[in-house]
Write a protein that holds these residues in place. Structure first.
Motif, PDB file in Angstrom:
ATOM      1  N   ALA A  28      -9.790  35.688  29.622  1.00 20.39           N
ATOM      2  CA  ALA A  28     -11.190  35.773  29.193  1.00 20.39           C
ATOM      3  C   ALA A  28     -11.514  37.171  28.684  1.00 20.39           C
ATOM      4  O   ALA A  28     -12.297  37.342  27.742  1.00 20.39           O
ATOM      5  N   GLY A  29     -10.923  38.190  29.272  1.00 20.05           N
ATOM      6  CA  GLY A  29     -11.150  39.569  28.835  1.00 20.05           C
ATOM      7  C   GLY A  29     -10.539  39.861  27.482  1.00 20.05           C
ATOM      8  O   GLY A  29     -10.938  40.805  26.806  1.00 20.05           O
ATOM      9  N   CYS A  30      -9.586  39.066  27.053  1.00 22.11           N
ATOM     10  CA  CYS A  30      -8.920  39.288  25.769  1.00 22.11           C
ATOM     11  C   CYS A  30      -9.495  38.448  24.643  1.00 22.11           C
ATOM     12  O   CYS A  30      -9.008  38.509  23.527  1.00 22.11           O
ATOM     13  N   SER A  31     -10.492  37.651  24.922  1.00 24.40           N
ATOM     14  CA  SER A  31     -11.069  36.837  23.854  1.00 24.40           C
ATOM     15  C   SER A  31     -12.039  37.688  23.033  1.00 24.40           C
ATOM     16  O   SER A  31     -12.646  38.634  23.527  1.00 24.40           O
ATOM     17  N   ALA A  32     -12.176  37.343  21.770  1.00 24.17           N
ATOM     18  CA  ALA A  32     -13.059  38.092  20.882  1.00 24.17           C
ATOM     19  C   ALA A  32     -14.515  37.864  21.274  1.00 24.17           C
ATOM     20  O   ALA A  32     -14.898  36.762  21.651  1.00 24.17           O
ATOM     21  N   GLN A  33     -15.293  38.928  21.179  1.00 20.93           N
ATOM     22  CA  GLN A  33     -16.720  38.851  21.437  1.00 20.93           C
ATOM     23  C   GLN A  33     -17.435  39.193  20.135  1.00 20.93           C
ATOM     24  O   GLN A  33     -17.035  40.108  19.421  1.00 20.93           O
ATOM     25  N   TYR A  34     -18.514  38.468  19.849  1.00 22.12           N
ATOM     26  CA  TYR A  34     -19.266  38.669  18.618  1.00 22.12           C
ATOM     27  C   TYR A  34     -20.686  39.086  18.951  1.00 22.12           C
ATOM     28  O   TYR A  34     -21.287  38.575  19.899  1.00 22.12           O
ATOM     29  N   ARG A  35     -21.206  40.027  18.158  1.00 22.61           N
ATOM     30  CA  ARG A  35     -22.590  40.477  18.315  1.00 22.61           C
ATOM     31  C   ARG A  35     -23.262  40.520  16.954  1.00 22.61           C
ATOM     32  O   ARG A  35     -22.638  40.910  15.966  1.00 22.61           O
TER      33      ARG A  35
ATOM     34  N   PHE B  99     -12.474  42.819  20.028  1.00 24.28           N
ATOM     35  CA  PHE B  99     -11.367  42.102  20.640  1.00 24.28           C
ATOM     36  C   PHE B  99     -10.727  43.008  21.682  1.00 24.28           C
ATOM     37  O   PHE B  99     -10.227  44.092  21.352  1.00 24.28           O
ATOM     38  N   ALA B 100     -10.777  42.571  22.926  1.00 24.91           N
ATOM     39  CA  ALA B 100     -10.170  43.276  24.057  1.00 24.91           C
ATOM     40  C   ALA B 100     -10.632  44.728  24.093  1.00 24.91           C
ATOM     41  O   ALA B 100     -11.816  45.005  24.080  1.00 24.91           O
ATOM     42  N   TRP B 101      -9.699  45.672  24.104  1.00 21.89           N
ATOM     43  CA  TRP B 101     -10.013  47.084  24.224  1.00 21.89           C
ATOM     44  C   TRP B 101     -10.251  47.766  22.881  1.00 21.89           C
ATOM     45  O   TRP B 101     -10.648  48.920  22.831  1.00 21.89           O
ATOM     46  N   LYS B 102     -10.055  47.040  21.799  1.00 20.11           N
ATOM     47  CA  LYS B 102     -10.210  47.639  20.471  1.00 20.11           C
ATOM     48  C   LYS B 102     -11.671  47.940  20.157  1.00 20.11           C
ATOM     49  O   LYS B 102     -12.575  47.312  20.685  1.00 20.11           O
ATOM     50  N   ALA B 103     -11.877  48.897  19.274  1.00 26.76           N
ATOM     51  CA  ALA B 103     -13.236  49.257  18.858  1.00 26.76           C
ATOM     52  C   ALA B 103     -13.868  48.103  18.081  1.00 26.76           C
ATOM     53  O   ALA B 103     -13.168  47.374  17.378  1.00 26.76           O
ATOM     54  N   PRO B 104     -15.177  47.927  18.190  1.00 29.44           N
ATOM     55  CA  PRO B 104     -15.847  46.861  17.430  1.00 29.44           C
ATOM     56  C   PRO B 104     -15.672  47.077  15.928  1.00 29.44           C
ATOM     57  O   PRO B 104     -15.638  48.214  15.441  1.00 29.44           O
ATOM     58  N   VAL B 105     -15.580  45.964  15.197  1.00 29.81           N
ATOM     59  CA  VAL B 105     -15.401  46.001  13.747  1.00 29.81           C
ATOM     60  C   VAL B 105     -16.509  45.162  13.115  1.00 29.81           C
ATOM     61  O   VAL B 105     -16.751  44.036  13.535  1.00 29.81           O
ATOM     62  N   GLU B 106     -17.156  45.716  12.104  1.00 30.74           N
ATOM     63  CA  GLU B 106     -18.177  44.954  11.385  1.00 30.74           C
ATOM     64  C   GLU B 106     -17.463  43.973  10.468  1.00 30.74           C
ATOM     65  O   GLU B 106     -16.664  44.369   9.618  1.00 30.74           O
TER      66      GLU B 106
END
Length: 146
Positions: free
Chosen positions: A14-21, A73-80
């Motif tokens: 669950a921590g490795c799934s992509a999150q969208y904002r 995605f996971a520990w990576k920086a957010p990407v627009e």
């Protein structure tokens, strides 16, 4: 022991799934269809789709609504991953002149919809600035995590 391992595995997965904002606001097409070019004024547009957050800066020109979608995605920086701009321009009397929706396709600005009385797009340099920074922001600039 197996339930504990399964629970730990589920937590890691669950921590490795992509999150969208989503950030900002761009009116939906159905709301924009209610705005009549050559008829509506700033006040009627404000009652139908609301005022943009930048209205104070752009009172003499058009109104720009900007919406962005970010993926982390996971520990990576957010990407627009997406940006959409709705531009509503007004004539000198405050009557709607143009209603346009712009988006990005393969990094290029594209017109998604346009209802105009004047073919000259006003505020092009402002739109270039909005889209020119696509992907150049870090989420912590907006979230205050810096």
């Amino acid at each position: 022991m197996k339930p504990l391992v399964a629970l730990a595995f589920a937590a890691v997965l669950a921590g490795c799934s992509a999150q969208y904002r989503n950030h900002g606001y761009a009116p939906m097409e159905g709301d924009l269809e209610q705005v009549l070019v050559g008829v509506d004024t700033r006040e009627t547009v404000a009652s139908v789709v609301g005022r943009p957050t930048s209205a104070g800066l752009l009172e003499s020109g058009g109104w720009y609504y900007v919406e962005s979608r970010w993926r982390q995605f996971a520990w990576k920086a957010p990407v627009e991953i997406d940006r959409e701009v709705v531009a509503i321009s007004f004539d000198g009397d405050g009557v709607v002149e143009n209603v346009e929706r712009f988006g990005l396709e393969e990094g290029n600005v594209v017109v998604l919809s346009r209802r105009v009385t004047d073919t000259n797009i006003k505020g092009v340099s402002f739109l270039r600035q909005l889209f020119g920074n696509f992907g150049n922001f870090a989420a912590d600039q907006f979230l205050g995590d810096g």
